[in-house]
Design a protein around this motif. Structure first.
Motif, PDB file in Angstrom:
ATOM      1  N   LYS A  10       0.821  -1.199   0.000  1.00  0.00           N
ATOM      2  CA  LYS A  10       0.000   0.000   0.000  1.00  0.00           C
ATOM      3  C   LYS A  10       0.866   1.265   0.000  1.00  0.00           C
ATOM      4  O   LYS A  10       0.582   2.229  -0.716  1.00  0.00           O
ATOM      5  CB  LYS A  10      -0.922   0.009   1.210  1.00  0.00           C
ATOM      6  N   MET A  11       1.898   1.222   0.826  1.00  0.00           N
ATOM      7  CA  MET A  11       2.768   2.395   0.906  1.00  0.00           C
ATOM      8  C   MET A  11       3.528   2.612  -0.406  1.00  0.00           C
ATOM      9  O   MET A  11       3.713   3.752  -0.851  1.00  0.00           O
ATOM     10  CB  MET A  11       3.755   2.245   2.067  1.00  0.00           C
ATOM     11  N   VAL A  12       3.950   1.515  -1.029  1.00  0.00           N
ATOM     12  CA  VAL A  12       4.651   1.650  -2.319  1.00  0.00           C
ATOM     13  C   VAL A  12       3.717   2.255  -3.362  1.00  0.00           C
ATOM     14  O   VAL A  12       4.091   3.155  -4.126  1.00  0.00           O
ATOM     15  CB  VAL A  12       5.179   0.280  -2.784  1.00  0.00           C
ATOM     16  N   VAL A  13       2.474   1.749  -3.386  1.00  0.00           N
ATOM     17  CA  VAL A  13       1.502   2.302  -4.323  1.00  0.00           C
ATOM     18  C   VAL A  13       1.267   3.793  -4.058  1.00  0.00           C
ATOM     19  O   VAL A  13       1.226   4.619  -4.974  1.00  0.00           O
ATOM     20  CB  VAL A  13       0.177   1.521  -4.236  1.00  0.00           C
ATOM     21  N   GLU A  14       1.105   4.147  -2.791  1.00  0.00           N
ATOM     22  CA  GLU A  14       0.868   5.538  -2.427  1.00  0.00           C
ATOM     23  C   GLU A  14       2.057   6.427  -2.793  1.00  0.00           C
ATOM     24  O   GLU A  14       1.892   7.536  -3.318  1.00  0.00           O
ATOM     25  CB  GLU A  14       0.574   5.634  -0.937  1.00  0.00           C
ATOM     26  N   LEU A  15       3.274   5.922  -2.504  1.00  0.00           N
ATOM     27  CA  LEU A  15       4.471   6.698  -2.823  1.00  0.00           C
ATOM     28  C   LEU A  15       4.629   6.881  -4.329  1.00  0.00           C
ATOM     29  O   LEU A  15       5.007   7.966  -4.799  1.00  0.00           O
ATOM     30  CB  LEU A  15       5.711   6.023  -2.229  1.00  0.00           C
ATOM     31  N   ASN A  16       4.378   5.824  -5.082  1.00  0.00           N
ATOM     32  CA  ASN A  16       4.457   5.949  -6.542  1.00  0.00           C
ATOM     33  C   ASN A  16       3.435   6.952  -7.059  1.00  0.00           C
ATOM     34  O   ASN A  16       3.688   7.707  -7.999  1.00  0.00           O
ATOM     35  CB  ASN A  16       4.243   4.588  -7.201  1.00  0.00           C
ATOM     36  N   LYS A  17       2.236   6.907  -6.461  1.00  0.00           N
ATOM     37  CA  LYS A  17       1.204   7.875  -6.845  1.00  0.00           C
ATOM     38  C   LYS A  17       1.652   9.296  -6.518  1.00  0.00           C
ATOM     39  O   LYS A  17       1.446  10.235  -7.298  1.00  0.00           O
ATOM     40  CB  LYS A  17      -0.109   7.554  -6.132  1.00  0.00           C
ATOM     41  N   GLN A  18       2.261   9.471  -5.350  1.00  0.00           N
ATOM     42  CA  GLN A  18       2.774  10.779  -4.975  1.00  0.00           C
ATOM     43  C   GLN A  18       3.859  11.236  -5.955  1.00  0.00           C
ATOM     44  O   GLN A  18       3.917  12.414  -6.320  1.00  0.00           O
ATOM     45  CB  GLN A  18       3.321  10.735  -3.559  1.00  0.00           C
ATOM     46  N   GLN A  19       4.710  10.285  -6.343  1.00  0.00           N
ATOM     47  CA  GLN A  19       5.753  10.603  -7.317  1.00  0.00           C
ATOM     48  C   GLN A  19       5.126  11.131  -8.602  1.00  0.00           C
ATOM     49  O   GLN A  19       5.522  12.175  -9.131  1.00  0.00           O
ATOM     50  CB  GLN A  19       6.590   9.356  -7.632  1.00  0.00           C
TER      51      GLN A  19
END
Length: 352
Positions: free
Chosen positions: A76-85
């Motif tokens: 979830k955090m990876v998905v969120e971070l990629n989205k933030q990127q």
């Protein structure tokens, strides 16, 4: 300091005692504990280096939760971070595009403003010039009309003098002609009376110093009234001079009338041309004044647009400066977070 406290061995042991993890401890093998320790260490190190408290919190939860839940959280955090990127990249691109558009629009509006200011200055000069020219031309027409009025008055006076001169000369000629004819009649009568007539013959004796004799008396040389002839010639001369004066007056009158008519004709042509010029200049002035009003309105609108662009630019910088200035560092830090999460997941999954 918080991260050190959370990662301390005594804290870990306390978590084991108070978190109701007895079941977890009985089901976790020594190999899993090793992987868990390594994974949490990776997260702790990344949290400390990147200043990411969410990684530290995840490491803490990893110590308490089962591997499956921890890996789900990591995903979830990876998905969120990629989205933030991606969101940050889009925001950065939007900022660049909007700032460029704002700069181009501002430059265009400044060009429009300068052109309008130059146009307004030219229109004001044109209006001032046309105003002066209209005033000067109107005055020229008035002066010309005044000259025509004076010329008419002078022509009337000259014609009156001419009429009087001709009348006087003709009256003089009539009187002199009558006098001349009367003098001719009188002179002719005198000539007839004074001519000698033949008489009876007689014998005369010559006189001597004692006897005058009986011969006729002696007369001086006979002249036929020479004074009368001079009067006639004088009258003829005066009449000739009078006729000459009349002819000169007629010629002068004709010349004056011709000059007056030419002057009036030329003046009327000039006034007509001046009037046409005044009408044309007034039309040009009216158009220039209308253009000036429109240009001033456009300038006012352009200034308002520039103010809006300035406000928009300020808002863009307020929204974008931080992103633009820290973009590379934020992207790198977030990528490092993702790498750390992926590494922790790999460790938990037994890939490392």
């Amino acid at each position: 300091d918080t991260i050190k406290i959370l990662n301390d061995d005594s804290a870990f042991e306390a978590f084991d005692k108070v978190a109701n993890v007895a079941l977890l401890q009985t089901s976790v093998t020594s190999g899993q504990r090793e992987r868990l320790h390594r994974a949490t260490s990776v997260l702790d190190i990344a949290a400390a280096q990147l200043g990411a408290p969410e990684l530290s919190l995840l490491a803490t939860r990893a110590r308490l939760d089962q591997f499956t839940k921890v890996k789900e959280e990591i995903d979830k955090m990876v998905v969120e971070l990629n989205k933030q990127q991606q969101d940050e990249i889009e925001h950065r691109d939007w900022c660049i595009d909007e700032l460029n558009k704002n700069n181009r629009s501002t430059e265009e509006q400044y060009d429009i403003k300068e052109n309008l200011q130059a146009k307004i200055a030219d229109l004001e000069k044109t209006i001032d010039y046309l105003t002066k020219e209209i005033t000067a031309t109107t005055k020229a027409v008035a002066d010309m009309q005044e000259q025509m009025k004076r010329a008419s008055e002078n022509r009337e006076g000259e014609n009156a003098d001419y009429q009087q001169t001709v009348t006087d000369q003709r009256l003089t000629q009539m009187i002199l002609d009558k006098a001349h004819k009367r003098m001719q009649q009188v002179y002719a009568m005198l000539q007839q009376r004074e001519e000698p007539k033949p008489g009876a013959p007689h014998i005369h004796t010559s006189g001597n110093h004692t006897d005058p004799g009986n011969g006729p008396a002696r007369f001086t040389k006979y002249e036929q009234h020479a004074g009368g002839s001079r009067v006639l010639r004088m009258l003829e001369t005066i009449m000739a001079d009078s006729r000459k004066m009349e002819d000169e007056a007629i010629t002068a009158e004709q010349d004056s009338q011709s000059a007056y008519e030419n002057f009036m004709k030329d003046s009327n042509k000039a006034i007509a041309k001046y009037t046409e010029t005044i009408v044309s200049m007034k039309g040009a002035k009216a158009r220039a004044e209308q253009d000036l009003v429109m240009a001033e309105g456009d300038l006012k609108a352009t200034v308002a647009t520039l103010e809006e662009l300035h406000d928009t630019n300020g808002a863009l910088h307020k929204s974008c400066d931080f992103i633009m200035d820290t973009f590379d560092a934020r992207q790198a830090a977030r990528a490092a977070e993702v790498d750390a999460l992926k590494e922790a997941k790999a460790i938990l999954s037994g890939a490392k």
